[in-house]
Design an enzyme around this catalytic site. Structure first.
Site, PDB file in Angstrom:
ATOM      1  N   HIS A   9      -3.425  56.489 -10.678  1.00 36.64           N
ATOM      2  CA  HIS A   9      -4.372  57.602 -10.746  1.00 36.64           C
ATOM      3  C   HIS A   9      -4.798  58.058  -9.354  1.00 36.64           C
ATOM      4  O   HIS A   9      -4.752  57.301  -8.376  1.00 36.64           O
ATOM      5  CB  HIS A   9      -5.601  57.207 -11.559  1.00 36.64           C
ATOM      6  N   ALA A  13     -14.106  58.333  -8.002  1.00 37.06           N
ATOM      7  CA  ALA A  13     -15.402  58.391  -7.323  1.00 37.06           C
ATOM      8  C   ALA A  13     -15.735  57.059  -6.668  1.00 37.06           C
ATOM      9  O   ALA A  13     -16.300  57.013  -5.570  1.00 37.06           O
ATOM     10  CB  ALA A  13     -16.486  58.794  -8.316  1.00 37.06           C
ATOM     11  N   TRP A  14     -15.356  55.961  -7.322  1.00 40.74           N
ATOM     12  CA  TRP A  14     -15.663  54.645  -6.754  1.00 40.74           C
ATOM     13  C   TRP A  14     -14.628  54.201  -5.733  1.00 40.74           C
ATOM     14  O   TRP A  14     -14.945  53.379  -4.873  1.00 40.74           O
ATOM     15  CB  TRP A  14     -15.834  53.614  -7.869  1.00 40.74           C
ATOM     16  N   GLY A  22     -12.522  48.179 -11.615  1.00 43.37           N
ATOM     17  CA  GLY A  22     -12.071  47.440 -12.789  1.00 43.37           C
ATOM     18  C   GLY A  22     -12.105  48.280 -14.048  1.00 43.37           C
ATOM     19  O   GLY A  22     -11.569  49.383 -14.094  1.00 43.37           O
ATOM     20  N   ARG A  60     -10.200  57.975 -15.350  1.00 37.40           N
ATOM     21  CA  ARG A  60      -9.521  58.356 -14.107  1.00 37.40           C
ATOM     22  C   ARG A  60      -8.007  58.413 -14.273  1.00 37.40           C
ATOM     23  O   ARG A  60      -7.348  59.272 -13.675  1.00 37.40           O
ATOM     24  CB  ARG A  60      -9.917  57.414 -12.971  1.00 37.40           C
ATOM     25  N   GLU A  87      -6.970  48.916 -15.722  1.00 41.02           N
ATOM     26  CA  GLU A  87      -7.033  48.203 -14.454  1.00 41.02           C
ATOM     27  C   GLU A  87      -7.381  46.733 -14.689  1.00 41.02           C
ATOM     28  O   GLU A  87      -7.895  46.362 -15.752  1.00 41.02           O
ATOM     29  CB  GLU A  87      -8.089  48.868 -13.552  1.00 41.02           C
ATOM     30  N   TYR A  90     -12.502  43.219 -12.943  1.00 40.90           N
ATOM     31  CA  TYR A  90     -13.030  42.550 -11.757  1.00 40.90           C
ATOM     32  C   TYR A  90     -14.320  41.775 -12.015  1.00 40.90           C
ATOM     33  O   TYR A  90     -14.998  41.360 -11.065  1.00 40.90           O
ATOM     34  CB  TYR A  90     -13.235  43.559 -10.621  1.00 40.90           C
ATOM     35  N   ARG A 114      -9.428  39.515  -4.573  1.00 38.82           N
ATOM     36  CA  ARG A 114      -8.714  40.783  -4.729  1.00 38.82           C
ATOM     37  C   ARG A 114      -7.209  40.606  -4.795  1.00 38.82           C
ATOM     38  O   ARG A 114      -6.541  41.277  -5.572  1.00 38.82           O
ATOM     39  CB  ARG A 114      -9.021  41.747  -3.564  1.00 38.82           C
TER      40      ARG A 114
END
EC number: 5.4.2.11
Length: 249
Positions: A9, A13-14, A22, A60, A87, A90, A114
């Site tokens: 994608h 925004a993040w 996540g 997204r 995704e 997390y 990560r």
């Protein structure tokens, strides 16, 4: 020969705010929307088209796919959305600033969370409002199926059944398939397709908004794969992904 295209994608925004995302459902940034339009142009210039599309249940990735379809005049194509393409989860890191988290816990620990293959981040408590348990898009799933956190190894185990059961049969049937998903769910697919070791996949970075085109043989072994567009752009974007977990200097 068969064609498969993987597309991470566009910038969210993040991503822009350098926060762990996540399973949190955030939208594309304006730059991410432009990346999706640029991806559509690259695909069109390459003479590619599709028969079927797959994406996650997160906005997204869905919006990236819809923008690509619209720009290519393919909005009518069937789209399959599935949580297995989400995704990596997390856990308790979701929503946290990556650089601030690195400053707090140390870059080595954040790198382990990560980028390692089998170390998950701290899990979300069951009653945490960030938990997917209360989200309507997962209402049909058993509670023990929903993750509280995931390692990359666990993400691979989640993604591959969808590949084997749904995507691979379509590719083998001669359909031209586009998968718009996320950095880690696509790493899972690339690891499987390329036969990568756990050590190798930890060094793999998938850039946002750049189509990755695979040419596969009759057994779905890769004959070739490449990112469309300028290789220098792909390299720069991949390096930017790798640097996201560093503390601010």
């Amino acid at each position: 020969m068969h064609t498969l295209v993987l597309l991470r994608h566009g910038q969210s925004a993040w991503n822009l705010e350098n926060r762990f995302t996540g399973w949190t459902d955030v939208d594309l940034s304006p730059e991410g929307e432009q990346e999706a339009r640029d991806a559509a142009r690259l695909l069109t210039d390459e003479g590619l088209t599709f028969d079927v599309c797959h994406t996650s249940v997160l906005t997204r990735a869905i919006r990236t796919l819809y923008i690509v379809q619209h720009e290519m005049g393919l909005s009518w194509l069937p789209v399959h959305k599935h949580w297995r393409l989400n995704e990596r989860h997390y856990g308790g890191l979701q929503g946290l600033d990556k650089a601030e988290t690195a400053a707090r816990f140390g870059e080595e620990q954040v790198f382990e969370w990560r980028r390692s293959y089998d170390t998950p981040p701290p899990p979300l408590p069951a009653d945490d409002p960030r938990s997917p348990a209360g989200d309507a898009r997962y209402a049909g799933l058993a509670p023990d199926v929903l993750p509280a956190s995931e390692s990359l190894k666990e993400t691979v185990a989640r993604v591959l059944p969808y590949w084997h059961d749904v995507i691979a049969p379509q590719v083998l049937a001669g359909q031209r398939v586009l998968v718009a998903a996320h950095g880690n769910s696509l790493r899972a697919l690339v690891m499987h397709l390329d036969g990568m070791t756990p050590e190798a996949v930890t060094k793999l970075n998938i850039p946002t908004g750049l189509p990755l085109v695979y040419t596969l043989d009759g057994t779905l072994r890769p004959l070739a794969h490449r990112y469309l567009g300028d290789p220098a752009v792909a390299e720069a974007k991949a390096k930017a992904v790798a640097a996201q977990g560093a503390a601010r200097k």
